[in-house]
Design a protein around this motif. Structure first.
Motif, mmCIF file in Angstrom:
data_model
loop_
_atom_site.group_PDB
_atom_site.id
_atom_site.type_symbol
_atom_site.label_atom_id
_atom_site.label_comp_id
_atom_site.label_asym_id
_atom_site.label_seq_id
_atom_site.Cartn_x
_atom_site.Cartn_y
_atom_site.Cartn_z
ATOM 1 N N CYS A 173 1.986 -19.063 -59.098
ATOM 2 C CA CYS A 173 3.042 -19.223 -60.104
ATOM 3 C C CYS A 173 4.177 -18.228 -59.867
ATOM 4 C CB CYS A 173 2.458 -19.041 -61.500
ATOM 5 S SG CYS A 173 1.318 -20.354 -62.010
ATOM 6 N N HIS A 174 3.819 -17.010 -59.426
ATOM 7 C CA HIS A 174 4.837 -15.999 -59.171
ATOM 8 C C HIS A 174 5.589 -16.268 -57.865
ATOM 9 C CE1 HIS A 174 6.786 -12.158 -58.502
ATOM 10 N NE2 HIS A 174 6.080 -11.987 -57.394
ATOM 11 N N LEU A 175 4.850 -16.631 -56.825
ATOM 12 C CA LEU A 175 5.470 -16.777 -55.507
ATOM 13 C C LEU A 175 6.233 -18.084 -55.355
ATOM 14 C CD1 LEU A 175 2.611 -15.348 -53.255
ATOM 15 C CD2 LEU A 175 4.854 -14.319 -53.663
ATOM 16 N N SER A 234 9.718 -17.555 -55.673
ATOM 17 C CA SER A 234 10.216 -16.407 -54.918
ATOM 18 C C SER A 234 10.766 -16.880 -53.577
ATOM 19 C CB SER A 234 9.094 -15.386 -54.689
ATOM 20 O OG SER A 234 8.560 -14.946 -55.924
ATOM 21 N N PRO A 235 11.978 -16.505 -53.225
ATOM 22 C CA PRO A 235 12.569 -17.020 -51.971
ATOM 23 C C PRO A 235 11.822 -16.573 -50.732
ATOM 24 C CG PRO A 235 13.935 -15.287 -52.939
ATOM 25 C CD PRO A 235 12.909 -15.639 -53.962
ATOM 26 N N TRP A 236 11.134 -15.404 -50.777
ATOM 27 C CA TRP A 236 10.468 -14.926 -49.560
ATOM 28 C C TRP A 236 9.199 -15.707 -49.228
ATOM 29 C CZ3 TRP A 236 11.181 -11.869 -53.942
ATOM 30 C CH2 TRP A 236 10.049 -11.622 -54.721
ATOM 31 N N MET A 237 8.710 -16.528 -50.160
ATOM 32 C CA MET A 237 7.563 -17.375 -49.818
ATOM 33 C C MET A 237 7.979 -18.470 -48.854
ATOM 34 S SD MET A 237 4.948 -19.475 -52.283
ATOM 35 C CE MET A 237 3.607 -20.454 -51.582
ATOM 36 N N TRP A 238 9.218 -18.942 -48.978
ATOM 37 C CA TRP A 238 9.702 -20.051 -48.149
ATOM 38 C C TRP A 238 10.501 -19.558 -46.946
ATOM 39 C CZ3 TRP A 238 6.889 -23.635 -50.140
ATOM 40 C CH2 TRP A 238 6.608 -23.608 -51.508
ATOM 41 N N ARG A 273 11.985 -14.000 -43.855
ATOM 42 C CA ARG A 273 13.021 -13.032 -43.531
ATOM 43 C C ARG A 273 13.567 -12.362 -44.798
ATOM 44 N NH1 ARG A 273 15.130 -13.441 -38.370
ATOM 45 N NH2 ARG A 273 17.084 -12.503 -39.075
ATOM 46 N N GLN A 274 13.396 -13.025 -45.945
ATOM 47 C CA GLN A 274 13.818 -12.448 -47.210
ATOM 48 C C GLN A 274 12.993 -11.213 -47.579
ATOM 49 O OE1 GLN A 274 16.339 -13.359 -49.232
ATOM 50 N NE2 GLN A 274 17.007 -15.030 -47.896
ATOM 51 N N CYS A 275 11.828 -11.064 -46.959
ATOM 52 C CA CYS A 275 11.006 -9.877 -47.220
ATOM 53 C C CYS A 275 11.695 -8.599 -46.754
ATOM 54 C CB CYS A 275 9.654 -9.998 -46.514
ATOM 55 S SG CYS A 275 8.587 -11.306 -47.151
ATOM 56 N N THR A 298 2.496 -9.313 -51.323
ATOM 57 C CA THR A 298 2.031 -10.400 -52.182
ATOM 58 C C THR A 298 1.634 -11.623 -51.361
ATOM 59 O OG1 THR A 298 4.354 -11.048 -52.483
ATOM 60 C CG2 THR A 298 3.369 -9.679 -54.195
ATOM 61 N N LEU A 299 2.335 -11.864 -50.257
ATOM 62 C CA LEU A 299 1.965 -12.978 -49.381
ATOM 63 C C LEU A 299 0.605 -12.742 -48.740
ATOM 64 C CD1 LEU A 299 5.378 -13.650 -47.569
ATOM 65 C CD2 LEU A 299 4.383 -14.933 -49.466
#
Length: 382
Positions: free
Chosen positions: A152-154, A157-161, A164-166, A233-234
């Motif tokens: 639900c949180h990820l 979140s843009p960094w899940m997709w 590079r956003q990490c 988180t990933l």
């Protein structure tokens, strides 16, 4: 002296990339918050709280479920009291040939009678099926709840997709409430596993699990203090996914739903392979090693983080080898056979428990007292 040690421990050259100082991290923009290393201390009292919640959960939820499924605690046969044998048993549960000969002369007992005493004594200490069920149900419930929370949180979140956003604007990335809650729930849980590992059912991979828990706790702590929460988180979400199916398979095994157990274990094997041998190395480790190098550049803490991620990946390969052997037997023989990571005491018995690793719904044979044994977790976890 103290100030010089503190300066060495918190060296900017070690912890931070080039052109970033502690002053930048300590003064976030208005309305934003960065992770603080002192927050890590909150995990220890939280771990004690998790242990208390576990006790209540096992007593009020897991045990009633075990009774509904007719999983009994059982009363093991007790060995004949003998002070000499008991003293040896406390140091060595399986005496060798020389010790058997010495005991036979000292007690005037037949060697087979002594061997039988040690078998019964080991069985006496073996945890009940109800205890195994309660442990697995607790881990299953935690993994399921925390995985749903993570998704639900990820999901938004843009960094899940885009991994590079990490690393964009790293390490000056604000801490969100969702990241904070997720991190400390996981860290407290793994500290509780670390503490309870010495009282829970002991497995043959105890040392590997100890290394795994230490590496996991270090990685969570390290990534929080270094504000690598996005990639952290990933990592945690990917690891939680397969553990749900493993604990579910164990619950089905204890309840003697063999076909369901076999099916869940095969699903677990597939999910383990996809998450830990495909997604984890080729998506997450790739991002940490190559994308971060390109965007942020390497620094000393970066090398440490990659080293521990590679340790985890090595453990994944070892575990998948063991898991694949069991899954292949489940597919071609119709049942999950011997678990190479099952209980230590079941692997040490020669006559009685040489067959304890068999996970089967068939009625045990009386002549060799066969009992089903548990699939080992773990994995937990991570």
């Amino acid at each position: 002296m103290t100030s010089s040690i503190s300066a060495w421990i918190w060296s900017e050259k070690f912890w931070l990339p080039e052109n970033v100082s502690w002053a930048n991290v300590e003064h976030p923009p208005p309305g934003a918050e960065y992770p603080r290393p002192r927050h890590i201390l909150y995990a220890l009292p939280l771990a004690v709280g998790v242990l208390l919640i576990r006790q209540l959960f096992e007593r009020l939820v897991a045990k009633p479920c075990a009774h509904i499924l007719q999983i009994q605690a059982g009363v093991p046969r007790r060995a004949q009291p003998n002070a000499v044998l008991e003293r040896l048993y406390q140091s060595k549960t399986c005496p060798d040939t020389r010790q058997l000969e010495e005991l036979s002369k000292r007690l005037d007992w037949d060697e087979r009678k002594i061997q039988r005493w040690f078998r019964v004594r080991r069985t006496q200490d073996r945890p009940s099926m109800e205890k195994k069920f309660c442990e697995s149900m607790w881990r299953f419930s935690f993994y399921l709840v925390i995985f749903i929370y993570a998704i639900c949180h990820l999901w938004v979140s843009p960094w899940m997709w885009d991994t590079r956003q990490c690393w964009h604007n790293y390490p000056l990335q604000p801490l969100s409430p969702g990241q904070y809650n997720y991190y400390f729930a996981e860290l407290a849980f793994y500290w509780s596993l670390m503490l309870s590992q010495f009282t829970d059912i002991k497995r043959k991979d105890f040392v590997i699990m100890l290394v795994h828990h230490l590496a996991t706790i270090f990685l969570i702590t390290f990534s929080y203090g270094n504000n690598m929460l996005r990639v952290g988180t990933l990592v945690m979400c990917v690891h939680d996914a397969s553990d749900i199916f493993l604990e579910a398979a164990k619950l089905a095994n204890y309840a003697k739903y063999q076909r369901l157990c076999d099916g869940l274990f095969v699903v677990f094997s597939i999910s383990f392979f996809l998450t830990r041998l495909v997604i984890f190395p080729f998506w997450i480790i790739y991002s940490v090693m190559f994308e971060s190098w390109e965007i942020v550049g390497p620094y000393r803490a970066w090398w440490v983080l990659n080293g521990f991620l590679l340790v985890l990946q090595t453990l994944h390969i070892i575990w998948f080898y063991l898991i694949a052997r069991i899954a292949i037997k489940a597919i071609f023989k119709g049942k999950v056979a011997k678990d190479d990571r099952s209980d230590v005491e079941s692997s040490s018995d020669e006559d009685v428990s040489s067959s304890n690793g068999k996970i089967s719904s068939q009625t045990p044979k009386l002549n060799d007292r066969r009992r089903t044994s548990a699939l080992n977790g773990e994995t937990q976890h991570h």
